[in-house]
Structures are given as C-alpha cells and as structure tokens.
Design an enzyme around this catalytic site. Sequence first.
Site, PDB file in Angstrom:
ATOM      1  N   TYR A 119      -2.074  -3.072   0.542  1.00 41.10           N
ATOM      2  CA  TYR A 119      -3.318  -2.363   0.244  1.00 41.10           C
ATOM      3  C   TYR A 119      -3.513  -2.160  -1.265  1.00 41.10           C
ATOM      4  O   TYR A 119      -4.382  -1.403  -1.687  1.00 41.10           O
ATOM      5  CB  TYR A 119      -3.350  -1.006   0.962  1.00 41.10           C
ATOM      6  CG  TYR A 119      -3.619  -1.087   2.456  1.00 41.10           C
ATOM      7  CD1 TYR A 119      -3.549  -2.291   3.141  1.00 41.10           C
ATOM      8  CD2 TYR A 119      -3.939   0.051   3.190  1.00 41.10           C
ATOM      9  CE1 TYR A 119      -3.784  -2.363   4.507  1.00 41.10           C
ATOM     10  CE2 TYR A 119      -4.177  -0.013   4.556  1.00 41.10           C
ATOM     11  CZ  TYR A 119      -4.094  -1.220   5.207  1.00 41.10           C
ATOM     12  OH  TYR A 119      -4.331  -1.288   6.567  1.00 41.10           O
ATOM     13  N   LYS A 171      10.491  -4.874   7.392  1.00 45.76           N
ATOM     14  CA  LYS A 171      10.638  -6.245   7.904  1.00 45.76           C
ATOM     15  C   LYS A 171      11.403  -7.038   6.840  1.00 45.76           C
ATOM     16  O   LYS A 171      10.968  -8.080   6.350  1.00 45.76           O
ATOM     17  CB  LYS A 171       9.237  -6.833   8.170  1.00 45.76           C
ATOM     18  CG  LYS A 171       9.230  -8.149   8.908  1.00 45.76           C
ATOM     19  CD  LYS A 171       9.627  -8.046  10.372  1.00 45.76           C
ATOM     20  CE  LYS A 171       9.674  -9.437  10.992  1.00 45.76           C
ATOM     21  NZ  LYS A 171      10.407  -9.463  12.266  1.00 45.76           N
ATOM     22  N   ASP A 179       8.296  -4.913  13.901  1.00 44.18           N
ATOM     23  CA  ASP A 179       7.730  -5.531  15.103  1.00 44.18           C
ATOM     24  C   ASP A 179       8.447  -5.038  16.358  1.00 44.18           C
ATOM     25  O   ASP A 179       7.828  -4.637  17.348  1.00 44.18           O
ATOM     26  CB  ASP A 179       7.764  -7.067  15.008  1.00 44.18           C
ATOM     27  CG  ASP A 179       9.114  -7.624  14.567  1.00 44.18           C
ATOM     28  OD1 ASP A 179       9.980  -6.841  14.127  1.00 44.18           O
ATOM     29  OD2 ASP A 179       9.316  -8.846  14.667  1.00 44.18           O
ATOM     30  N   ASP A 189      -0.157   2.314   8.754  1.00 42.47           N
ATOM     31  CA  ASP A 189      -1.538   2.327   9.259  1.00 42.47           C
ATOM     32  C   ASP A 189      -1.560   1.832  10.710  1.00 42.47           C
ATOM     33  O   ASP A 189      -2.208   2.418  11.581  1.00 42.47           O
ATOM     34  CB  ASP A 189      -2.396   1.426   8.360  1.00 42.47           C
ATOM     35  CG  ASP A 189      -3.877   1.774   8.423  1.00 42.47           C
ATOM     36  OD1 ASP A 189      -4.229   2.775   9.070  1.00 42.47           O
ATOM     37  OD2 ASP A 189      -4.688   1.040   7.823  1.00 42.47           O
ATOM     38  N   ASP A 200      -1.745   4.064  14.581  1.00 45.59           N
ATOM     39  CA  ASP A 200      -2.812   3.787  15.555  1.00 45.59           C
ATOM     40  C   ASP A 200      -2.212   3.443  16.922  1.00 45.59           C
ATOM     41  O   ASP A 200      -2.731   3.847  17.962  1.00 45.59           O
ATOM     42  CB  ASP A 200      -3.696   2.616  15.088  1.00 45.59           C
ATOM     43  CG  ASP A 200      -4.797   3.069  14.130  1.00 45.59           C
ATOM     44  OD1 ASP A 200      -4.578   4.065  13.415  1.00 45.59           O
ATOM     45  OD2 ASP A 200      -5.865   2.438  14.104  1.00 45.59           O
TER      46      ASP A 200
HETATM   47  N1  GGG Z   1     -10.719   8.398   8.276  1.00 42.88           N
HETATM   48  C1  GGG Z   1     -10.022   7.186   8.273  1.00 42.88           C
HETATM   49  C2  GGG Z   1     -10.842   6.007   7.875  1.00 42.88           C
HETATM   50  O1  GGG Z   1     -11.922   6.114   7.372  1.00 42.88           O
HETATM   51  N2  GGG Z   1     -10.261   4.848   8.119  1.00 42.88           N
HETATM   52  C3  GGG Z   1     -10.808   3.617   7.676  1.00 42.88           C
HETATM   53  C4  GGG Z   1      -9.740   2.716   7.152  1.00 42.88           C
HETATM   54  O2  GGG Z   1      -9.828   1.529   7.312  1.00 42.88           O
HETATM   55  N3  GGG Z   1      -8.726   3.278   6.489  1.00 42.88           N
HETATM   56  C5  GGG Z   1      -7.692   2.534   5.910  1.00 42.88           C
HETATM   57  C6  GGG Z   1      -6.538   3.417   5.536  1.00 42.88           C
HETATM   58  O3  GGG Z   1      -6.369   4.477   6.093  1.00 42.88           O
HETATM   59  O4  GGG Z   1      -5.767   3.021   4.648  1.00 42.88           O
END
Ligand code: GGG
Length: 326
Positions: free
Chosen positions: A120, A167, A199, A223, A227
């Site tokens: 990121y 990893k 993984d 991330d 989820d």
């Molecule tokens: N409130 C979380 C949000 O807006 N997520 C969108 C997203 O893609 N976030 C990437 C991240 O959390 O790094």
Amino acid sequence: MTHRIAVIPGDGIGGEVVPAAVEVLEALELGLEFVEGEAGDYVQQERGDALPQETYDLAAEADATLFGAAGETAADVILPLREAVGSFANVRPARAYPGVDAVKPETDIVFVRENTEGVYAGIEDDLTDDVTTLTRVITGSASRRIAEYGFEYAEENGFSDVTVAHKANVMRKTDGRFLSACEAVASEEEYEYDEALMDALAMHLILHPEEYGVVICPNLAGDMLSDLAAGLVGGLGLLPSANVGPDNALFEPVHGSAPDIAGEGVANPTATLLSAAMLLDHLEFEDEAARVRDAVTTVLADGPQTPDLGGNGTTGDVTEAVLDAL
Ligand code: GGG
C-alpha cells in the site's frame, strides 16, 4: 478541556453511519467539538481533489478523527488521512456478539496491521504496454514499531496468543525482514508468539478462530485477514478500527462505502459506533467508551438489527435503540 473531533463521513454509507455515531457521542455530553471535513469520490467529482488540503489539515490538527468510508478514491483519501494523524498501526478487533448469528461465535481476535508501507506504499509503474509493477516496501523500523505495538497491545489487553502473519518462504527479503523484526522484539522483551504463513493462517482462522488472540500483520495481509474474520462474526457491519499514531489517531469502520445499499437508510451503524467507543478510549473517556460498547452489545442482542444481520431495522432504529440503552 474541549476535544476537537474531525468528522469525515466520506462516501456512500459513510454519510449515514458517521452521523449516527456523532449523535451517540453528543448524547454523552462530554463537550466534544465536531468539525466536519469533506473527502471521497463525490469531492473528487466536484472539486477534482478527493482529499482537499483543508480536510487533511483538519485531521492533522484535531485531537481525533472519525472517518466513514472511501469508495474508488480510497487510496487518495484514507492513506493520506492515516499519514495526517501519524498513524502506523491499524487495530481491527473481530469479535462475536451474543444475539448475532456468527459462523464462529468463539471468535475474539484483534488484527494489528502495519499501515504505512507494504504493497500500500503506492509505488506502481507501467513499464511497457504489457508490464506493470508494484513495489512492496518493508522497512525494519516500521516492522519493529508494529511488532512492539502488537505485543504491548496483547499484554495490556489480556491476550495470551500472539501470531505473526507473514509469507517469508516466498517474499524472502520483504517478509523475511518483517519476521526478523518481530522475532527480535519478542526475543528482547521475552514475549511468546507463534508465526504463521498467511495463506495457511487464512484457513486456520476459519477452522479454529478460538486459537488466535492478537495477529500482527503486514499491511495487505491485515486488510484481508480482518475482512475474513468479519465473515466469521456476522459481517463487516460489526468491525471497528483505530488507526493509531504516537499522538493522534483516526477511527473508522472496517467496511467500505457499500454503494449497493447507500441511501437506503439500512446500513449497520455498529462498526462506526464501536469505532467511536475506541475514539473515546483514545481520549481517555474509558467509562463512556464502556457505556457505548455495553449499549451496542445490548442492542445487538435485543434488536433491532439491520438487514445485514437478518433484521429489518434501519440505521435510525438501531441508533435510537443505542441511545435508549445508554
Ligand atoms: N472505512 C474503511 C474504508 O473506507 N475502506 C476502503 C478501503 O479500501 N480501505 C483500504 C484500507 O483500509 O487500507
């Protein structure tokens, strides 16, 4: 002392769940000052800039920020906002609640995600018509910092199981460095931990979430795994998060802008209400944070619930019920 809170609803359901959380924070009568800032896809369309400088400055100068969600402009909004508050750790608790139909009701995991680098970092290049590259940045200093934070968080919050996700068998240099930094911190401070290939960890989290407490992760893994854990406890509508820095912090639901239900008034405000509770903890209003959590827990158990949890309540119904429970 008045605390200034930057309120940035962002896109989609952010504009529905953030006002709900502000209503609950206002009801506590703590003298918080709320200042709203604009960011997101709609700001990009209107002004050609998804995150205007004044919104960045608002977050940087506030005592804390409550953020909603970003859509297509996520990389232009949430990543710089995290930078604005000096955040290096994204803390994402995934907990099951009584009354919520969870795949794995025994889940109680906190993901401590490095949130400044990894894939990121935003370094992508089109090299030719056919080849596009992404640079994954892992530094020893950021890895050490997230390891220190994660181990301390586990100790302070009573988690005995700490797992480092990586990893390093494939990303030998980058995750090798991440893992070495975590090993070094654990060895210096005599912390116990397990390491897990991310993984395989994804599968084990689904089968045996009760074996995990705090999971320290590089950016993308955190991330994704959080989820995944949301799916174990009833969905993304339940996961709050804190983006923590040395002096400042930003709080946001883990979910995104959910354009499929935006504007219908049925978004689950729970994740944002729990994020507001984390914000209260950050401002050292621990009793009020506990009151908000208790009220949210009561409403999750007794209803109303929003459609994502199988109910037919609206965002407003849930918020009213939380206010009553307070
Ligand atoms: N409130 C979380 C949000 O807006 N997520 C969108 C997203 O893609 N976030 C990437 C991240 O959390 O790094």
